[in-house]
Enzyme design. Structure first.
Site, PDB file in Angstrom:
ATOM      1  NE  ARG A   6      -1.788  -0.925   3.612  1.00 33.62           N
ATOM      2  CZ  ARG A   6      -2.118  -1.500   4.796  1.00 33.62           C
ATOM      3  NH1 ARG A   6      -3.140  -2.603   4.862  1.00 33.62           N
ATOM      4  NH2 ARG A   6      -1.208  -1.425   5.728  1.00 33.62           N
ATOM      5  NE  ARG A  62       0.660   1.979 -18.787  1.00 32.02           N
ATOM      6  CZ  ARG A  62       0.658   0.768 -17.808  1.00 32.02           C
ATOM      7  NH1 ARG A  62       1.771   0.369 -17.384  1.00 32.02           N
ATOM      8  NH2 ARG A  62      -0.432   0.318 -17.683  1.00 32.02           N
ATOM      9  CB  CYS A  74      -7.645   5.340 -12.259  1.00 27.09           C
ATOM     10  SG  CYS A  74      -5.998   5.764 -12.346  1.00 27.09           S
ATOM     11  CD  GLU A  77     -10.025   5.618  -1.375  1.00 23.15           C
ATOM     12  OE1 GLU A  77     -11.015   5.296  -0.524  1.00 23.15           O
ATOM     13  OE2 GLU A  77      -9.283   4.805  -2.029  1.00 23.15           O
ATOM     14  NE  ARG A  89      -6.969   6.204   1.126  1.00 21.48           N
ATOM     15  CZ  ARG A  89      -7.816   7.456   1.294  1.00 21.48           C
ATOM     16  NH1 ARG A  89      -8.259   7.988   0.177  1.00 21.48           N
ATOM     17  NH2 ARG A  89      -7.979   7.819   2.425  1.00 21.48           N
ATOM     18  CE1 TYR A 107      -1.207   4.930   3.729  1.00 24.15           C
ATOM     19  CE2 TYR A 107       0.711   3.541   4.626  1.00 24.15           C
ATOM     20  CZ  TYR A 107      -0.844   3.466   4.092  1.00 24.15           C
ATOM     21  OH  TYR A 107      -1.274   2.551   4.076  1.00 24.15           O
ATOM     22  NE  ARG A 115      -2.769   1.690   9.335  1.00 22.00           N
ATOM     23  CZ  ARG A 115      -2.910   0.525   8.978  1.00 22.00           C
ATOM     24  NH1 ARG A 115      -3.312  -0.010   7.910  1.00 22.00           N
ATOM     25  NH2 ARG A 115      -2.150  -0.501   9.772  1.00 22.00           N
TER      26      ARG A 115
END
Length: 125
Positions: A6, A62, A74, A77, A89, A107, A115
């Site tokens: 992540r 790319r 893509c 959210e 994200r 992050y 997080r």
């Protein structure tokens, strides 16, 4: 074994250049910190908050040599009222033998707030 790696970052403005640069920086750090090669990756999902509309962040992938054939998608959210603004994200699905607790999740910028328990140097990782 497929593991999820992540990552998240934020942008200040909904502008194509900033979106692509922030996403590229995040992807490169995820790749470097986890020693990921393109042929190890099954797929990559990239989501954005609803206030990002100027570009597809997947375009950043790319720009990375050797990553042309990695499937990337893509999406938007869920618009939760208290969610972080202008957030990108990434969920990278990687074929790897390393243990889940050894994955380094990345992050950046304001996304660190998502997080804090997974930040480098945290012994609870």
């Amino acid at each position: 074994m497929i593991r999820g790696v992540r990552g998240a970052t934020t942008v200040q403005k909904d502008e194509e250049k900033e979106i692509i640069e922030a996403t590229e920086s995040l992807l490169r750090k995820m790749i470097k910190e986890n020693k990921i090669e393109a042929d190890m990756v099954a797929s990559v999902f990239i989501s954005v908050t609803e206030d990002i509309t100027a570009a597809f962040p997947a375009k950043a992938m790319r720009l990375i040599s050797g990553w042309t054939f990695v499937p990337v998608m893509c999406m938007r959210e869920i618009p939760v009222k208290s969610s972080l603004d202008k957030c990108i994200r990434v969920m990278m699905h990687v074929n790897t033998a390393i243990a889940q607790h050894e994955i380094t999740h990345i992050y950046l910028e304001e996304a660190i707030r998502l997080r804090p328990d997974l930040q480098a140097g945290d012994s609870t990782q």
